[in-house]
Scaffold this active site. Structure first.
Site, mmCIF file in Angstrom:
data_model
loop_
_atom_site.group_PDB
_atom_site.id
_atom_site.type_symbol
_atom_site.label_atom_id
_atom_site.label_comp_id
_atom_site.label_asym_id
_atom_site.label_seq_id
_atom_site.Cartn_x
_atom_site.Cartn_y
_atom_site.Cartn_z
ATOM 1 N N LYS A 271 0.790 -1.224 0.000
ATOM 2 C CA LYS A 271 0.000 0.000 0.000
ATOM 3 C C LYS A 271 0.833 1.291 0.000
ATOM 4 C CE LYS A 271 -4.518 -0.863 0.119
ATOM 5 N NZ LYS A 271 -5.531 -0.105 -0.647
ATOM 6 N N ASP B 52 -7.597 0.196 7.354
ATOM 7 C CA ASP B 52 -7.500 -0.880 8.336
ATOM 8 C C ASP B 52 -6.066 -1.017 8.841
ATOM 9 O OD1 ASP B 52 -8.044 -3.464 9.742
ATOM 10 O OD2 ASP B 52 -6.707 -4.186 8.194
#
Length: 403
Positions: A75, A122
């Site tokens: 990410k 998250d």
């Protein structure tokens, strides 16, 4: 394990033209920025020869993103590229000067002044945003949906970000982060696009093309016949699919998008086929925490609609199987520590190829003995306690998490 794997096919997708938005030029720009960081190195593309033979395929490759920038997930590629692009735009710097050294120069830091980036996550995306903000000398605020793992929260806080867990699901946490950005004058870094908010999600997606460029260079003359991509909002899947469609043209692999049953917004959008985006509400409970997103990214959908032939909705046991298969290699195959979201595609391939109950699905996906299959393990054991519960004990705790 009685939940079936569901499929929606779009056989005409491969023949459609795709945007050059995520082409090799874009990928070279993104990687040029990433390589300017001292910590950069390409993540490994691992051939699993023994597993491929066991499953009845010619070749199986897995890109191991647990090695990315020491952050255990891919990410950071999107968040860092976006933050860099934003700062460069604010300073009127050309993309060619988008480097770590340039952006961390004392004069640049002084010119920027106080700057705060905020996101909902998250863990993996938020950790990447926090890491980049710390490296570039700016502030970050991270909000996490209910049920988020404490380990992921503390990993973000350790990088200097203000981080907290909310009482909402992922999509509502995104809305909260957006409101906070508006109220405080912060910059929202989110890969979900909506009306009036498309530039930053596009920059994030462009950042993901770095891993796609690494893959084709690592493959060399080998052309995969199948590319499996897991999806939450679809940003990574859209960016990588768009790159492959542009790079390989008419020889593009069969592209298959994989989502969990309880957060299958792209699957439902493909299934409806009515030109509208379709969302999933509620807790989005799945062990695939990084894929627990109920609202698809409109930019990603436009790309996937054009070049993805298959959309699959899968139960949690598929991801759990992938975690065990990659963590317990056959013969001389390398071991891959892959988290719940990272192992979703490899687990799907193993389940379909090994289990004769899926013969029809195998045929639909055109998986044969000459198939050369490519998967991306998007994360390592970012929640180590949960990883052990799943791999050691076969437990699938209920979660309501997202990327």
């Amino acid at each position: 394990m009685n939940q079936p794997i569901q499929i929606v096919q779009r056989p005409a997708a491969k023949s459609r033209s795709t945007s050059n938005q995520f082409d090799i030029k874009t990928a070279q720009m993104a990687r040029g920025f990433h390589t300017s960081f001292p910590e950069y190195s390409p993540t490994p593309l691992l051939p699993l020869k023994e597993l491929a033979g066991y499953l009845g395929a010619a070749e199986l490759y897995v890109k191991d993103e647990s090695k990315r920038f020491g952050l255990n997930a891919f990410k950071v590629l999107g968040g860092s590229c976006c933050i860099g692009r934003y700062i460069a735009q604010r300073l009127n710097l050309p993309v060619s000067q988008l480097t770590y050294d340039q952006l961390t120069a004392p004069a640049v830091r002084q010119q920027l002044g106080e700057l705060t980036f905020v996101t909902a996550t998250d863990g993996n995306h938020g950790r990447g945003v926090a890491w980049t903000a710390a490296r570039l000398g700016v502030n970050s605020v991270v909000y996490m949906p209910k049920g988020s793992a404490r380990e992921r929260l503390e990993n973000i806080r350790a990088l200097g970000a203000h981080a907290e867990i909310t009482s909402w699901n992922y999509d509502d946490t995104v809305r909260f982060a957006s409101r906070q950005a508006q109220e405080h004058g912060w910059v929202l870094v989110q890969d979900t696009a909506w009306s009036g908010y498309t530039e930053i999600p596009t920059w994030i997606m462009e950042g993901y093309t770095t891993l796609a460029l690494e893959i084709v260079e690592q493959l060399g003359d080998v052309r995969p016949t199948h590319l499996f991509l897991q999806a939450g909002v679809g940003a990574m899947a859209g960016a990588v699919a768009g790159f492959f469609a542009n790079y390989y043209g008419g020889d593009c692999p069969v592209i298959t998008v994989v989502e969990p049953h309880n957060a299958n917004c792209l699957f439902r959008t493909a299934q409806a086929g009515d030109g509208r985006l379709h969302s999933v509400g509620g807790d989005l409970s799945t062990i695939m925490a990084g894929l627990a997103c109920g609202e698809p990214c409109s930019i990603a959908w436009r790309v996937l609609e054009a070049c993805a032939q298959n959309f699959l909705s899968v139960p949690d046991y598929v991801a759990a199987k992938g975690m065990r298969v990659l963590g317990s290699p056959l013969g001389g195959d390398p071991r891959i520590i892959s988290g719940e979201s990272g192992a979703a595609t490899a687990g799907l391939v193993a389940e379909i190829m090994e289990n004769d109950a899926h013969i029809q699905l195998r045929r639909q996906l055109k998986l044969y003995r000459d198939s050369r299959i490519l998967c991306i393990s998007t994360e390592g054991d970012t929640d180590r306690e949960n990883y052990r519960k799943i791999v050691w004990d076969g437990q699938y705790p209920s979660t309501s998490q997202a990327p």
